[in-house]
Design a protein around this motif. Structure first.
Motif, mmCIF file in Angstrom:
data_model
loop_
_atom_site.group_PDB
_atom_site.id
_atom_site.type_symbol
_atom_site.label_atom_id
_atom_site.label_comp_id
_atom_site.label_asym_id
_atom_site.label_seq_id
_atom_site.Cartn_x
_atom_site.Cartn_y
_atom_site.Cartn_z
ATOM 1 N N ARG A 1 0.843 -1.211 0.000
ATOM 2 C CA ARG A 1 0.000 0.000 0.000
ATOM 3 C C ARG A 1 0.877 1.259 0.000
ATOM 4 N N TYR A 2 1.959 1.212 0.781
ATOM 5 C CA TYR A 2 2.877 2.355 0.821
ATOM 6 C C TYR A 2 3.420 2.646 -0.585
ATOM 7 N N ARG A 3 3.792 1.581 -1.296
ATOM 8 C CA ARG A 3 4.360 1.784 -2.636
ATOM 9 C C ARG A 3 3.307 2.320 -3.629
ATOM 10 N N LEU A 4 2.041 1.976 -3.375
ATOM 11 C CA LEU A 4 0.994 2.456 -4.287
ATOM 12 C C LEU A 4 0.585 3.893 -3.973
ATOM 13 N N THR A 5 0.668 4.281 -2.668
ATOM 14 C CA THR A 5 0.127 5.595 -2.268
ATOM 15 C C THR A 5 1.190 6.561 -1.743
ATOM 16 N N GLY A 6 2.344 6.022 -1.322
ATOM 17 C CA GLY A 6 3.367 6.883 -0.726
ATOM 18 C C GLY A 6 3.110 7.182 0.740
ATOM 19 N N SER A 7 2.112 6.515 1.320
ATOM 20 C CA SER A 7 1.771 6.802 2.715
ATOM 21 C C SER A 7 1.870 5.498 3.536
ATOM 22 N N ALA A 8 2.629 5.547 4.658
ATOM 23 C CA ALA A 8 2.901 4.317 5.417
ATOM 24 C C ALA A 8 2.142 4.298 6.737
ATOM 25 N N GLU A 9 1.395 3.246 6.952
ATOM 26 C CA GLU A 9 0.696 3.043 8.209
ATOM 27 C C GLU A 9 0.393 1.554 8.366
ATOM 28 N N MET A 10 -0.110 1.163 9.550
ATOM 29 C CA MET A 10 -0.459 -0.247 9.783
ATOM 30 C C MET A 10 -1.833 -0.290 10.453
ATOM 31 N N ASP A 11 -2.669 -1.219 10.024
ATOM 32 C CA ASP A 11 -3.998 -1.292 10.647
ATOM 33 C C ASP A 11 -3.944 -2.179 11.896
ATOM 34 N N LEU A 12 -4.913 -2.001 12.774
ATOM 35 C CA LEU A 12 -4.884 -2.690 14.074
ATOM 36 C C LEU A 12 -4.925 -4.209 13.958
ATOM 37 N N SER A 13 -5.694 -4.741 12.998
ATOM 38 C CA SER A 13 -5.822 -6.209 12.934
ATOM 39 C C SER A 13 -4.473 -6.850 12.586
ATOM 40 N N ASP A 14 -3.681 -6.180 11.749
ATOM 41 C CA ASP A 14 -2.365 -6.716 11.412
ATOM 42 C C ASP A 14 -1.356 -6.381 12.517
ATOM 43 N N ALA A 15 -1.489 -5.187 13.114
ATOM 44 C CA ALA A 15 -0.564 -4.780 14.181
ATOM 45 C C ALA A 15 -0.647 -5.754 15.357
ATOM 46 N N ALA A 16 -1.848 -6.321 15.585
ATOM 47 C CA ALA A 16 -2.028 -7.262 16.703
ATOM 48 C C ALA A 16 -1.091 -8.468 16.553
ATOM 49 N N GLY A 17 -0.770 -8.837 15.319
ATOM 50 C CA GLY A 17 0.075 -10.008 15.064
ATOM 51 C C GLY A 17 1.563 -9.719 15.162
ATOM 52 N N THR A 18 1.917 -8.488 15.561
ATOM 53 C CA THR A 18 3.348 -8.184 15.727
ATOM 54 C C THR A 18 3.840 -8.582 17.106
ATOM 55 N N LEU A 19 2.925 -8.636 18.096
ATOM 56 C CA LEU A 19 3.246 -8.860 19.511
ATOM 57 C C LEU A 19 3.815 -7.590 20.142
ATOM 58 N N LEU A 20 3.563 -6.456 19.507
ATOM 59 C CA LEU A 20 3.996 -5.179 20.105
ATOM 60 C C LEU A 20 2.797 -4.279 20.400
ATOM 61 N N LEU A 21 1.597 -4.769 20.053
ATOM 62 C CA LEU A 21 0.399 -3.941 20.236
ATOM 63 C C LEU A 21 -0.234 -4.224 21.587
ATOM 64 N N ASP A 22 -0.643 -3.167 22.263
ATOM 65 C CA ASP A 22 -1.511 -3.339 23.426
ATOM 66 C C ASP A 22 -2.911 -3.553 22.842
ATOM 67 N N VAL A 23 -3.309 -4.817 22.832
ATOM 68 C CA VAL A 23 -4.483 -5.235 22.065
ATOM 69 C C VAL A 23 -5.786 -4.612 22.590
ATOM 70 N N ARG A 24 -5.844 -4.341 23.885
ATOM 71 C CA ARG A 24 -7.064 -3.727 24.439
ATOM 72 C C ARG A 24 -7.096 -2.223 24.196
ATOM 73 N N MET B 1 6.395 -2.942 26.123
ATOM 74 C CA MET B 1 7.015 -4.055 25.374
ATOM 75 C C MET B 1 8.298 -3.565 24.689
ATOM 76 N N CYS B 2 8.221 -2.387 24.053
ATOM 77 C CA CYS B 2 9.404 -1.854 23.351
ATOM 78 C C CYS B 2 10.538 -1.649 24.351
ATOM 79 N N ARG B 3 10.209 -1.049 25.496
ATOM 80 C CA ARG B 3 11.250 -0.742 26.497
ATOM 81 C C ARG B 3 11.895 -2.035 27.004
ATOM 82 N N LEU B 4 11.047 -2.998 27.375
ATOM 83 C CA LEU B 4 11.575 -4.241 27.955
ATOM 84 C C LEU B 4 12.470 -5.000 26.962
ATOM 85 N N LEU B 5 12.212 -4.801 25.661
ATOM 86 C CA LEU B 5 12.985 -5.556 24.673
ATOM 87 C C LEU B 5 14.022 -4.699 23.960
ATOM 88 N N GLY B 6 14.205 -3.486 24.448
ATOM 89 C CA GLY B 6 15.266 -2.629 23.915
ATOM 90 C C GLY B 6 15.008 -2.162 22.492
#
Ligand SMILES: Nc1ncnc2c1ncn2[C@@H]1O[C@H](COP(=O)(O)OP(=O)(O)O)[C@@H](O)[C@H]1O
Ligand SMILES: O=C(CO)[C@@H](O)[C@H](O)COP(=O)(O)O
Length: 499
Positions: free
Chosen positions: A163-186, A194-199
């Motif tokens: 999508r970034y390559r088609l539009t030039g705009s970069a973002e991530m939607d919540l349903s995919d972000a949940a699968g990173t293990l970095l999202l506070d899902v609630r 999470m970022c701090r604890l894992l450096g």
């Protein structure tokens, strides 16, 4: 007449669907791309291949479209989940994407569990650390390719990069972000903890959006190559399983999805994030705002069948390979298959387990192996159904989508193994249809995805369990479940001999 496009960036190919206001698929274009597997357990793709294939598929769709390009009002995406696309400060790709079915990150999963603690991890992300998720991949690059990691300024997931390559705009939607293990899902935000604890620097995480949010318009060079209009609205889209669920109408409590693509998934709608499965199944944000889903994942579902074909019947179409499976009785005359070609996730989180055929007899022919593979995949998915039932969920009707919904004997097998009614929709393109529905709702054609589902999704065939075959499969499923504990130690001992 208005139209929308759903782009499904799968593991084997990208598929673009052109859908009209009634939900009819009026155009379809597919382009495949290769998987790069340098070592056992490694699985990568070149993001440039996704971009090229998507552009070609979109161009083909518009070329074959009889109407005016202005009638194509919106497009959205569904994407294979978890794949790490690492970008530098100029948004250049730093290395091949590491995919969802890559299992090289067992040490990083242990590190995450140790640093964060199982309970806190579940509290923030609702999931446990699994090799396929994005966070362990980020840590793997940090550990093994520090010079690459030092240049990284952002990570994206596969469809977000396209999508970034088609539009030039970069973002991530919540349903995919949940699968990173970095999202506070609630809380629907990146977890600073999470970022701090894992450096990790939180600035690596892209801006978050909802699946239905509009994320810009196509770049002029993209409208020129694809033939789409600069007025076509682009919506964020979602994880392929969230989109598969939307495209199968899994938008209310009590509905279950079976999706067989390269992976296989049993998915159930959750209206909130309050349930606790202790990490036994994945728990992610849905593409429909404010809702969630739980799911069990078989890593090599459709992949097992394509592996069998490519290894023992090269060049044969799936329809031909599966032509005789109906003539082999349930149980494949004593041949049993476990689909652990690249490790497993549900119910055995085990990167080192590998598949097996048990009970090979001189009378077995290719059709027996083929049926045994279908049965093994279906037994594996039944493990997830069993988990859901054990946790109090009713699973009596299952909507089946993906490649696995293209074959009638396999659909009947799903009904008999799951002991549930299996419904096939008119279009089995769950994720692509879900992406098109996100665009349709985003364009304002409907007030909600549910309303869109009522118009777009039409049942085609219904498969009911046959009590006699259900009994046979219950007995075989018990035997199947004994194969994992018996072969796990053998697989571990064999690991050092793998490529
Ligand atoms: N006609 C068919 N009958 C049964 N299974 C099929 C058929 N065509 C494809 N498949 C299975 O579906 C898989 C591809 O599913 P698909 O949803 O298209 O893939 P992806 O994972 O790329 O999204 C193949 O690997 C194969 O196992
Ligand atoms: O890893 C997961 C889900 O957690 C996979 O389901 C991927 O999202 C890939 O999907 P397909 O290519 O099989 O559709």
């Amino acid at each position: 007449m208005g139209y929308v496009i759903g782009i499904d960036l799968g593991t084997s190919a990208v598929k673009a669907l052109l859908v009209d206001r009634t939900g009819e698929v009026v155009g379809e274009a597919t382009r495949a791309y290769p998987l790069i597997q340098e070592k056992s357990g490694y699985s990568e793709q070149n993001p440039e291949d996704w971009v090229r294939a998507t552009i070609v598929a979109l161009s083909e769709l518009t070329e074959n479209f009889g109407g005016s390009r202005e009638e194509i009002e919106g497009l959205s995406f569904s994407g294979q989940m978890h794949g790490l696309v690492l970008l530098d400060g100029e948004m250049r790709v730093l290395r091949n994407a590491i995919l969802w079915n890559d299992t090289r990150t067992t040490a990083q999963c242990t590190e995450i569990e140790e640093r964060v603690g199982r309970e806190r991890l579940l509290g923030i992300t609702k999931n446990i650390a699994m090799e396929g998720f994005t966070l362990p991949k980020l840590l793997w690059v940090k550990d093994h390719e520090p010079a690459v990691f030092e240049q990284a300024r952002m990570f994206l997931l596969p469809k977000d990069y396209v999508r970034y390559r088609l539009t030039g705009s970069a973002e991530m939607d919540l349903s995919d972000a949940a699968g990173t293990l970095l999202l506070d899902v609630r809380k629907n935000e990146w977890s600073g903890e999470m970022c701090r604890l894992l450096g990790l620097d939180e600035s690596l995480c892209p801006p978050l959006v909802e699946s239905q949010d509009e994320t810009g318009r196509l770049l002029p060079e993209m409208t020129a190559i694809t033939g789409l209009s600069p007025n076509t609205r682009v919506f964020a889209g979602g994880a392929d399983n969230a989109c598969g669920a939307i495209g199968a109408g899994i938008l209310e409590e009590g509905k279950t999805l079976c999706s067989i693509g390269t992976s296989g998934v049993i998915l159930s709608y959750e209206e909130d994030a309050r349930k606790d499965f202790g990490g036994k199944v994945h728990y992610f944000n849905h593409g429909a705002p404010g809702s969630y889903y739980t799911m069990g994942v078989t890593l090599s579902a459709g992949h097992s069948l394509s592996w069998l074909r490519d290894t023992f019947a090269e060049g044969v179409y799936f329809e031909e390979l599966l032509r005789d499976v109906g003539s082999v009785p349930a149980g494949s005359d004593g041949l049993l298959y476990t689909p652990y070609l690249s490790g497993e996730r549900t119910p055995h989180v085990d990167a080192s387990i590998r598949g097996s055929f048990i009970g090979i007899d001189a009378s077995h022919r290719l059709r027996h192996f083929t049926r045994a593979v279908l049965e093994g995949i279906t037994f594996s998915l039944n493990e997830s159904i069993r988990l859901f039932r054990e946790n109090g969920k009713t699973v009596d009707t299952v909507v089946s989508v993906g490649g696995g919904a293209r074959n009638a004997p396999w659909l009947q097998m799903q009904a008999d193994v799951f002991d549930a009614t299996v419904v096939r929709l008119k279009s089995e393109q769950g994720p692509g249809m879900g992406a098109a529905m996100l665009a349709a709702a985003g364009c304002g054609w409907f007030d909600s995805l549910k309303e869109c589902a009522d118009v777009f999704l039409k049942p085609d065939m219904v498969y009911r369990p046959d009590p006699e075959t259900v009994g046979i499969y219950e007995e075989l499923f018990d035997i199947y479940r004994d194969v994992y504990p018996a072969t796990a130690p053998i697989s571990r001992r064999l690991a050092k001999f793998r490529k």
